[in-house]
Write a protein that holds these residues in place. Sequence first.
Motif, PDB file in Angstrom:
ATOM      1  N   LEU A 115      33.275  47.674  30.174  1.00 29.90           N
ATOM      2  CA  LEU A 115      34.145  46.714  30.865  1.00 29.90           C
ATOM      3  C   LEU A 115      33.348  46.143  32.032  1.00 29.90           C
ATOM      4  CD1 LEU A 115      37.586  48.581  31.039  1.00 29.90           C
ATOM      5  CD2 LEU A 115      36.747  47.035  29.289  1.00 29.90           C
ATOM      6  N   ILE A 116      33.211  44.841  32.051  1.00 31.39           N
ATOM      7  CA  ILE A 116      32.408  44.188  33.083  1.00 31.39           C
ATOM      8  C   ILE A 116      33.238  43.087  33.741  1.00 31.39           C
ATOM      9  CG2 ILE A 116      30.291  42.907  33.575  1.00 31.39           C
ATOM     10  CD1 ILE A 116      29.171  44.129  30.946  1.00 31.39           C
ATOM     11  N   PHE A 117      33.441  43.216  35.057  1.00 34.45           N
ATOM     12  CA  PHE A 117      34.119  42.169  35.818  1.00 34.45           C
ATOM     13  C   PHE A 117      33.106  41.129  36.252  1.00 34.45           C
ATOM     14  CE2 PHE A 117      37.201  45.567  36.225  1.00 34.45           C
ATOM     15  CZ  PHE A 117      38.415  44.890  36.162  1.00 34.45           C
ATOM     16  N   ARG A 118      33.484  39.862  36.075  1.00 33.33           N
ATOM     17  CA  ARG A 118      32.651  38.768  36.587  1.00 33.33           C
ATOM     18  C   ARG A 118      33.433  38.077  37.697  1.00 33.33           C
ATOM     19  NH1 ARG A 118      29.215  33.924  33.756  1.00 33.33           N
ATOM     20  NH2 ARG A 118      27.969  35.720  33.120  1.00 33.33           N
ATOM     21  N   ILE A 119      32.816  37.999  38.868  1.00 30.46           N
ATOM     22  CA  ILE A 119      33.456  37.390  40.043  1.00 30.46           C
ATOM     23  C   ILE A 119      32.724  36.094  40.315  1.00 30.46           C
ATOM     24  CG2 ILE A 119      34.059  37.725  42.449  1.00 30.46           C
ATOM     25  CD1 ILE A 119      33.077  40.780  40.557  1.00 30.46           C
ATOM     26  N   VAL A 120      33.442  34.960  40.243  1.00 27.99           N
ATOM     27  CA  VAL A 120      32.823  33.636  40.267  1.00 27.99           C
ATOM     28  C   VAL A 120      33.280  32.865  41.508  1.00 27.99           C
ATOM     29  CG1 VAL A 120      32.508  31.458  39.026  1.00 27.99           C
ATOM     30  CG2 VAL A 120      32.775  33.611  37.750  1.00 27.99           C
ATOM     31  N   LEU A 121      32.315  32.283  42.230  1.00 25.09           N
ATOM     32  CA  LEU A 121      32.589  31.402  43.366  1.00 25.09           C
ATOM     33  C   LEU A 121      31.766  30.136  43.166  1.00 25.09           C
ATOM     34  CD1 LEU A 121      33.941  30.946  46.147  1.00 25.09           C
ATOM     35  CD2 LEU A 121      31.909  32.008  47.180  1.00 25.09           C
ATOM     36  N   GLY A 122      32.418  29.076  42.700  1.00 23.43           N
ATOM     37  CA  GLY A 122      31.692  27.844  42.412  1.00 23.43           C
ATOM     38  C   GLY A 122      30.608  28.104  41.378  1.00 23.43           C
ATOM     39  N   PRO A 123      29.357  27.709  41.659  1.00 17.85           N
ATOM     40  CA  PRO A 123      28.261  27.955  40.707  1.00 17.85           C
ATOM     41  C   PRO A 123      27.677  29.372  40.830  1.00 17.85           C
ATOM     42  CG  PRO A 123      27.448  26.737  42.593  1.00 17.85           C
ATOM     43  CD  PRO A 123      28.933  26.897  42.805  1.00 17.85           C
ATOM     44  N   LEU A 124      28.202  30.151  41.765  1.00 17.55           N
ATOM     45  CA  LEU A 124      27.679  31.494  41.999  1.00 17.55           C
ATOM     46  C   LEU A 124      28.550  32.524  41.294  1.00 17.55           C
ATOM     47  CD1 LEU A 124      27.171  31.134  45.868  1.00 17.55           C
ATOM     48  CD2 LEU A 124      25.548  30.531  44.049  1.00 17.55           C
ATOM     49  N   TYR A 125      27.934  33.598  40.841  1.00 18.47           N
ATOM     50  CA  TYR A 125      28.732  34.677  40.276  1.00 18.47           C
ATOM     51  C   TYR A 125      27.974  35.993  40.414  1.00 18.47           C
ATOM     52  CZ  TYR A 125      25.783  34.850  36.082  1.00 18.47           C
ATOM     53  OH  TYR A 125      24.725  34.994  35.225  1.00 18.47           O
ATOM     54  N   VAL A 126      28.730  37.076  40.307  1.00 17.33           N
ATOM     55  CA  VAL A 126      28.163  38.422  40.301  1.00 17.33           C
ATOM     56  C   VAL A 126      28.952  39.226  39.282  1.00 17.33           C
ATOM     57  CG1 VAL A 126      29.666  39.258  42.163  1.00 17.33           C
ATOM     58  CG2 VAL A 126      27.484  40.382  41.742  1.00 17.33           C
ATOM     59  N   GLU A 127      28.296  40.199  38.648  1.00 11.20           N
ATOM     60  CA  GLU A 127      28.970  41.050  37.664  1.00 11.20           C
ATOM     61  C   GLU A 127      29.022  42.483  38.174  1.00 11.20           C
ATOM     62  OE1 GLU A 127      27.208  40.500  33.809  1.00 11.20           O
ATOM     63  OE2 GLU A 127      28.431  38.692  33.464  1.00 11.20           O
TER      64      GLU A 127
END
Length: 677
Positions: free
Chosen positions: A56-68
Motif C-alpha cells: 500500500l503506497i500513499f501518494r501525496i501531491v501538491l501541484g507538480p510535486l509529489y512524494v510517496e
Amino acid sequence: MDEFKVRTIDLQQMQNQTRHKTDGLSSSTLVLRRGQAFTVTINFDGRPFDPMKEKLIFRIVLGPLYVEAPVSVSRQPSLTQWTAVLEKCIRNPTGHSAFSVSLSSPASASIGAYTLHLRVETRLSVKAYFLGQVTLLCNPWCPADSVFLQSEDLRTEYVKSDIGLLFKGSTGNIVPQSWSFDQYEKGILDICMKLLQVSPQHQADMGKDLLNRSNPVYISRVISAMVNCNDDKGVLMGNWSGDYKDGVNPSKWSGSADILRMWSETQFSPVKYGQCWVFAAVMCTVMRALGIPTRVVTNFNSAHDTDGNMTIEEYYNEKGEKLSMSRDSIWNFHVWVESWMKRPDLGRGYDGWQVLDPTPQEMSAGMFRCGPAAVTAIYERRVDAQYDVPFVYAEVNADVRTMIVRNGRVLSTSVDKRRVGALISTKRPGSMSMQDITSEYKTEEDENTYRGSMAGVTGRSTTFRCEPQSDRIMASKGVEVSLQLLKAPVVGENISFNIIITNNDAAPKLLRKHVNAQNKEYNRNPTETFWEAHDDIKIGPKETVTIKHEISFKHYMLKETEEDSLVNLAVVIEDVKSQERVLASEEFIIRSPSLDIQIQNEVSVIINTPQVATVIFTNPFNVAVSGELTVSGSGLLEEKAQMRHITETHAYDPTPRNHKEARQFHSQDGRCQDAFC
C-alpha cells in the motif's frame, strides 16, 4: 480465502480536524496541520492486509510535486518526511473489516491544497484510489514547526481567536475599534489559500513557489504583497483621498469576511477601499487562517521616512500654519501586524515577533510589501538586517526636525527625538484592553513619556492627557511656550485649550502670538486652516501667563461627520525685539459620539435563546440627526434571521452567521434607542 480488496477509504474528517485544532475552519477539504499525524481508515473485503503479499503506497501531491509514503508495519512517524504506519485492524461481525493508517507530514512541509492517492500493488495487479483533498496549514502547536508558540493562551489569542481590537486616533485620545477577523466564516480559509495561488510568485514558477511555502518568512512576504493590489491581483485598493463614492469608506468595514468574499467573487478584482488598519486586519485574518500566530499592532506618531535619512522634516510659517514642503510625514497612527516565526536567516536571537505591513507605502525588492522585520532587530538597531528593518526602525525612532520658515529662509529650528513611536500597542491576550509593547521596540532612553499615561485603555474607555506636551516645545533662551488641551475634544462641543507662555528674562517683553488650527488626515500633513487667532501680548520679567482659547463647533464642523476628525493645532510666539520665534504644536482627534451597548443578563446567555441588547446613541447636536445603525454578529448560524418588535424599539435575533443589519434612525430628542434580541 478471498483476495484482499479495498472497498472504501475514510479520511476521518471530524476526528482528524478535532485533533489538529482545525475544527471550525470552513473548507471544502480536510484541514490539517503539518508535523502531526492523521488517521485514514481503509475498509476492505476478503482476507486481511498482508504486507508480504501486497504493498500500500500513499501518494501525496501538491501541484507538480509529489512524494510517496509506503505503508509500514513497524516504522515510527517522522517529523522530517512523510510516513505511513499501519495502526490496527478491525474485523466487524458483518464480515466487513477495516484497518487504520497513521499518516504524518513533516513539520517543514509546504502549506497548500494537497490531493491524496492510494496505490495497491499485488503480484498480479495495481489499483489506484483517489482519497480526496487535504489543506495543510502551519502548526504552532508542534515544537518542530518554525511557527511554534509555546503558550497555549497565546496560541488561543493569536491563532484561534476571531475577534480583535484595533487602536486608532492619537496618543492623547485613543479610539479602540472592534474587528471580526472571520477566519471561521464559510469559505474564508479557501479564499485565503487562493491568495497564494493568485500571487505573482506562483504564476511565474509554480514549483518554486510551492517548495518555498515551507518557510513562513516567504509566505508572509507573499501575503504582505497580496493584501494590497498595487503589484498584483491583490485584495484591497488603498484610498486616502476622502472620496469613496465608487466603493466603501474604509471606516465602514468591521470585519474581514466581506472584503475577502468580495475579492473572490469578483474574480480577484481589488476591493475598494482600505486604509492601514483594514490592510492589517485582513492580513491578520489570512495569517491566522494559515496557522501563523499573528497580532495587529498600532504605532502612534508613526514616521514615514521617504528618503531614508531617519529624520522627518516639518515646516511651519511664522503664522503657525503647517506647510506641505516635505514628502516625509508623521502618521498620527499606523497599523501593521506582527507574526511569530523563527528567523534562521538572521542568526540566533531574532526568532519571535516579526513586523509585516501590507499597507502600500514603499517598495521592498520591487513590490509594495514590508517585512518580516524582526522586532528584536529593530530594538537592537540592526538596520542591516532584512527585511525592511531600516524602514520600520524609522517608523518608531526617527528624529523630528521642526522649522519655522519665511520666504524660503529658516527662522528657527528644533529637533525632537521622542515624538515618533510615542506608543506601540496591541490587544492584550484574553482581554478587550490595550497592551503597551513599546518596550519591545525601543530602549528605555528612546521610550516616550506618553507610555505611563496610556495604562488602562480598554475597548469602552479613553484616556486623555491634559498636561503640557513638553516634548513638542520649541524653546529659545528668552521665551518658552506650550499647549494644554483642557479636555478631550468631542464633536459638537467647543475645543478648549490653554497657551502657556514663560518669559525667562529679567526684562519685560512684547510678544506676538499666532495660533492656527488645521484639518488633518491621519497619514499626511494638514490641509486648510479652519481657525486662527493673532494678537500682541505684554509679559513681565520672569512671568508666566496662561491664555485660554476656545474653538467653537461652527468653526470645525464638517458637512458629514462619518469618522473621528484630526486637527493640527500650533502656536508661534514671536519676540518683537529680538525676532526670536518659538513654536508648540499638538495633533489631536475630535471624537465622534460613541454608542453604548447594554446587554441584558450578560452572565446568563444561553445558546439558541434570544438575547436582548440595547444600543444607546446620544445626539450632541442641537438639531435632529439621521444615520444608519449596523449590527453584526460573528460565528452565528446562517440564514436564520428573525425580526420582531419589543415595545417601541426594534429587535432581531442575531442567529445568522456574520449577519449584518443596517437600520435607519432619526433622533428628535437627542437620544436614539434601538434594541436587538
